[in-house]
Design a protein around this motif. Sequence first.
Motif, mmCIF file in Angstrom:
data_model
loop_
_atom_site.group_PDB
_atom_site.id
_atom_site.type_symbol
_atom_site.label_atom_id
_atom_site.label_comp_id
_atom_site.label_asym_id
_atom_site.label_seq_id
_atom_site.Cartn_x
_atom_site.Cartn_y
_atom_site.Cartn_z
ATOM 1 N N ARG A 42 -29.221 48.437 -24.942
ATOM 2 C CA ARG A 42 -28.310 47.320 -25.225
ATOM 3 C C ARG A 42 -26.879 47.660 -24.825
ATOM 4 O O ARG A 42 -26.517 48.815 -24.665
ATOM 5 N N ASN A 43 -26.075 46.631 -24.726
ATOM 6 C CA ASN A 43 -24.648 46.770 -24.520
ATOM 7 C C ASN A 43 -24.060 47.431 -25.771
ATOM 8 O O ASN A 43 -24.592 47.287 -26.871
ATOM 9 N N GLY A 76 -12.657 60.458 -21.370
ATOM 10 C CA GLY A 76 -13.159 61.472 -20.453
ATOM 11 C C GLY A 76 -12.269 61.594 -19.236
ATOM 12 O O GLY A 76 -11.124 61.140 -19.206
ATOM 13 N N GLU A 77 -12.813 62.221 -18.197
ATOM 14 C CA GLU A 77 -12.037 62.443 -16.978
ATOM 15 C C GLU A 77 -11.687 61.127 -16.289
ATOM 16 O O GLU A 77 -10.580 60.950 -15.806
ATOM 17 N N GLU A 78 -12.647 60.219 -16.221
ATOM 18 C CA GLU A 78 -12.384 58.921 -15.616
ATOM 19 C C GLU A 78 -12.375 57.866 -16.714
ATOM 20 O O GLU A 78 -13.276 57.810 -17.535
ATOM 21 N N ARG A 79 -11.349 57.040 -16.729
ATOM 22 C CA ARG A 79 -11.241 55.993 -17.750
ATOM 23 C C ARG A 79 -12.294 54.919 -17.471
ATOM 24 O O ARG A 79 -12.442 54.452 -16.344
ATOM 25 N N ILE A 80 -13.007 54.528 -18.513
ATOM 26 C CA ILE A 80 -14.087 53.560 -18.371
ATOM 27 C C ILE A 80 -13.807 52.382 -19.300
ATOM 28 O O ILE A 80 -13.331 52.555 -20.416
ATOM 29 N N ASP A 81 -14.125 51.189 -18.835
ATOM 30 C CA ASP A 81 -13.975 50.000 -19.660
ATOM 31 C C ASP A 81 -15.120 49.954 -20.676
ATOM 32 O O ASP A 81 -16.285 50.134 -20.334
ATOM 33 N N VAL A 82 -14.789 49.717 -21.925
ATOM 34 C CA VAL A 82 -15.781 49.746 -23.008
ATOM 35 C C VAL A 82 -16.806 48.633 -22.849
ATOM 36 O O VAL A 82 -17.975 48.800 -23.189
ATOM 37 N N ASP A 83 -16.401 47.497 -22.299
ATOM 38 C CA ASP A 83 -17.312 46.359 -22.178
ATOM 39 C C ASP A 83 -18.423 46.596 -21.170
ATOM 40 O O ASP A 83 -19.442 45.900 -21.193
ATOM 41 N N THR A 84 -18.261 47.570 -20.274
ATOM 42 C CA THR A 84 -19.301 47.846 -19.285
ATOM 43 C C THR A 84 -20.292 48.899 -19.754
ATOM 44 O O THR A 84 -21.277 49.153 -19.076
ATOM 45 N N LEU A 85 -20.051 49.518 -20.879
ATOM 46 C CA LEU A 85 -20.928 50.585 -21.366
ATOM 47 C C LEU A 85 -22.187 50.027 -22.018
ATOM 48 O O LEU A 85 -22.171 48.947 -22.594
#
Length: 122
Positions: A42-43, A76-85
């Motif tokens: 799930r998202n 982490g090393e690369e910033r990630i958008d929470v909505d795509t996780l």
Amino acid sequence: MTTRSMDRRAASRLEMVAEATLRHHRGSAQKMRLVIDQIRGRNVNEALAVLRFSPKVASGPLEKLLRSAVANAVHGEERIDVDTLFVGEAYVGPGPTLKRVRGRAFGRAFRILHRSCHVTMK
């Protein structure tokens, strides 16, 4: 940019994995798996909603673990958008069992097993 370089970038973005582990949780792996199976695939936002409103006792530590995995991904090393996780892999394994003895009638002994488990989310 060529299509190949774009494909490599997309593949590397899919391979980014944030991991969090909960070890030695005092609860059986069987009960923890019931909740883990509901959120796998799930998202992240949906999984947090499922965990927040689940009546199972195991949902509290799993919500905390999921928030930890999201924080590991964001910082982490690369910033990630929470909505795509999303919750990719989530599995539960048995941990050490504490063995205790309780006395029974006629001088017998009865063994009590306090089970624990290890949980990993990726």
